[in-house]
Design an enzyme around this catalytic site. Structure first.
Site, PDB file in Angstrom:
ATOM      1  NE  ARG A  21     -55.808 -29.744  -1.293  1.00  0.00           N
ATOM      2  CZ  ARG A  21     -55.655 -31.062  -1.489  1.00  0.00           C
ATOM      3  NH1 ARG A  21     -54.912 -31.769  -0.673  1.00  0.00           N
ATOM      4  NH2 ARG A  21     -56.249 -31.671  -2.483  1.00  0.00           N
ATOM      5  CD  GLU A  42     -61.664 -39.981  -8.607  1.00  0.00           C
ATOM      6  OE1 GLU A  42     -61.125 -39.399  -7.644  1.00  0.00           O
ATOM      7  OE2 GLU A  42     -61.937 -41.187  -8.620  1.00  0.00           O
ATOM      8  CE  LYS A  78     -62.784 -34.776  -5.527  1.00  0.00           C
ATOM      9  NZ  LYS A  78     -62.724 -35.120  -6.957  1.00  0.00           N
TER      10      LYS A  78
END
Length: 553
Positions: free
Chosen positions: A257, A33, A267
């Site tokens: 992850r 994104e 982020k």
RNA sequence: UGGCCUAUAGUAUAAUGGUAGUACGACAGAUUUUGGUUCUGUUUGUCUUGGUUCGAAUCCAGGUAGGCCAACCA
């Protein structure tokens, strides 16, 4: 011949699919994104997705998941492309979920016609309330049973901008009592009168992740859609939508992850560090953003090697930052040019060296390279800068550097013997006085003397100057992301600026991108701000230091 | 008090019913004109309790622990 490396679970799935002729070639995608910069966690995903198609044949698309116009920006798109390319991967197509907005709209209409979606007038709060909880079933929305015609009309008017933000949503009609919360009539479209970085003001309704991601995969005929574990519950919805829409059956697979100790890969939190100016931008060299690591001097090879070593699996993990450092040292050791720089200088005077004399000595550029990487001349004279820590007035046990009466080799030059030293009023040592052994010159040493220590140096009259930035881990705790206020665990000593460092002349022309090993001090690279007038070096990594361990005993 | 995912040395990851291995780290030594590099050796592990089986890290059941799920974020 070479040992077959064992497969990770995703490679096993791919090999199985290929063997069964489920696919003739595979297609993957990397779907960031564009609302932040890429970090080490993304690198893992990039290496996995691109690595798979490099290994098994097929290709990987770069697809921006740009379905939320209020957080997404072109700056991020550009940085992401630069980072993926820098890591060494080539995407087949540069795509955007927003490329598919028309198709997605058609898909939504199709769902409405199949009585599998409806327009809901409930507010966000009402939807939340009716959703129930993980342990209690939800309740149907009062708008759930609108006719196909009414839904079609309302949805069309949503698209045309007749309603305010949040006034209506399009929801899938599934099961409000479903044990999987995501299947309780998930929102598919929401109204946002916002400017989109690519489609501008064309749309005021935007699809949700769940109604964009899987559909985009399908449109691109992605065979293996790889994402992280938190999307496991989404898979049921992913499959449900693809099945009802009767489109290409992409399949989703999830892996854990990767977390790296003493670092942050969120982020939101990275953005906070940047916005609050706790760090010097997204590419601060202390950050494990791709751009930060690049600026710090990491090589793409070392990052890919790291991702390869930590592997792919489904369990929670925190990888030791030390492994990352190992990977970068291993790569840099092979390629970095050896240079001499004195970070904490003290003057060394050779009392029996002819006054005013200068000579050149030769030093290898890289002992790891085939031909030692060639040599370079270095000016030598009777007054040198050496590292303050290479002298001990009262030598420690096993010390084999300089001390009163001790002998040491000046790298690529002569053996010197410490005869005396000078102190100022405060007791600080200001000068070390040595004699040198003329027959001990590197290359034709006939002195027969063997010393255990070799130290680096820079000739005082030939030295150039530079600023050096020494970095340490940004956080003082192993898992800063788990702390409620992670910014209070910033390591105060994570950046140490050394204003005046003496460097050998060969370093004066160093340019950003070049990699050096300052002998005995670590790996360094010019910062992006470095100029010939003001050289600035970042320390990428220290060298392993067995003496530091020994001296602690 | 629901559903789903996971559990192997300090860390990460293999072993796919048949000798628990590899890497990083740690420790010891050799080499070295970087106390770097390289080389050699050592150390430490199957969450737990049952079951199936000639044989279980692996299959089954119960437990325990950790994680994810109740944004009109992705």
């Amino acid at each position: 011949m070479s040992e077959e490396k064992s497969l990770n679970f995703i490679e096993e799935i791919v090999e199985e699919d290929l063997k069964n002729n489920k696919y003739s070639r595979i297609i993957t995608r990397f779907p960031p994104e564009p609302n932040g910069y890429l970090h080490l966690g993304h690198a893992s995903s990039i290496c996995l997705n691109f690595g798979l198609t490099e290994k098994y044949g097929g290709y990987t698309n770069l697809r921006f998941d740009d379905t939320n116009p209020v957080t997404e920006e072109t700056e991020y798109v550009e940085s992401i492309k630069a980072d993926v390319a820098w890591l060494g991967y080539k995407w087949e197509n540069e795509l955007y979920a927003s490329d598919y907005f028309d198709t997605l709209y058609e898909y939504a209409v199709k769902l409405i016609k199949k009585e599998l979606a409806y327009v809901d007038d409930s507010t966000s709060e009402e939807i939340a309330t009716l959703k129930g909880t993980p342990t209690e079933p939800g309740k149907n929305s009062p708008y759930r049973d609108r006719s196909v015609e009414e839904n079609l009309d309302l949805f069309d008017r949503m698209k045309n901008g007749e309603f305010a933000d949040g006034a209506k949503t399009l929801r899938a009609k599934i099961d409000m009592a479903h044990p999987n919360m995501l299947m309780r009539d998930p929102v598919l479209y929401r109204i946002k009168h916002a400017h989109h970085h690519r489609t501008g003001d064309k749309w005021c309704i935007y699809p949700m992740y769940d109604f964009a991601h899987g559909q985009s995969d399908s449109i691109e005929e992605v065979t293996h859609s790889i994402c992280t574990l938190e999307f496991v519950p989404h898979r049921e919805l992913y499959d449900w939508l693809i099945e009802r829409l009767e489109i290409f059956p992409s399949r989703q697979y999830e892996f854990a992850r990767r977390n790296v100790s003493y670092s942050i890969t969120s982020k939101r939190k990275l953005m906070q560090l940047v916005n609050e100016k706790i760090v010097d931008g997204w590419d601060d060299p202390r950050l494990t953003t791709i751009s930060g690591m690049r600026r710090r001097g990491y090589t793409p090879e070392s990052i890919r090697d790291f991702c390869d070593r930590i592997g792919v699996a489904k369990r929670e993990n925190v990888v030791d930052m030390g492994l990352l450092e190992f990977c970068v040292r291993e790569d840099l050791n092979k390629i970095a040019l050896r240079r001499m720089a004195v970070l904490d200088p003290i003057r060394l005077v050779i009392t029996n060296y002819p006054a005013g004399q200068t000579e050149e000595v030769l030093s290898e550029n890289n002992p790891e390279a085939e031909d030692n990487g060639g040599t370079r001349p270095i000016p030598f004279s009777g007054e040198l800068w050496i590292e303050r820590e290479d002298f001990m007035e009262v030598p420690a046990k096993k010390w084999f550097r300089l001390a009163p009466g001790a002998m040491v080799r000046l790298k690529s030059a002569y053996i010197v013997k410490c005869e005396d030293f000078v102190k100022d009023d405060k007791g600080n040592i200001t000068e070390i006085r040595c004699t040198y052994i003329p027959e001990s010159k590197s290359g034709n040493d006939t002195s027969g003397i063997h010393v255990k220590g070799t130290i680096h140096w820079v000739s005082v009259q030939h030295a150039a100057e530079a600023e050096v930035k020494l970095y340490d881990r940004l956080f003082s705790v192993e898992n800063p992301g788990e702390e409620e206020d992670f910014t209070s665990y910033i390591n105060k000593n994570s950046l140490q600026v050394v204003n005046k460092v003496y460097i050998e002349p060969a370093l004066a022309t160093a340019k950003p991108g070049e990699k050096f090993q300052f002998i005995r001090k670590g790996y360094f690279t010019p910062d992006k701000t470095s100029t010939p007038e003001k050289l600035v070096f970042n320390r990428t990594a220290t060298l392993r230091d067995n003496w530091a361990k020994e001296s602690k005993k």
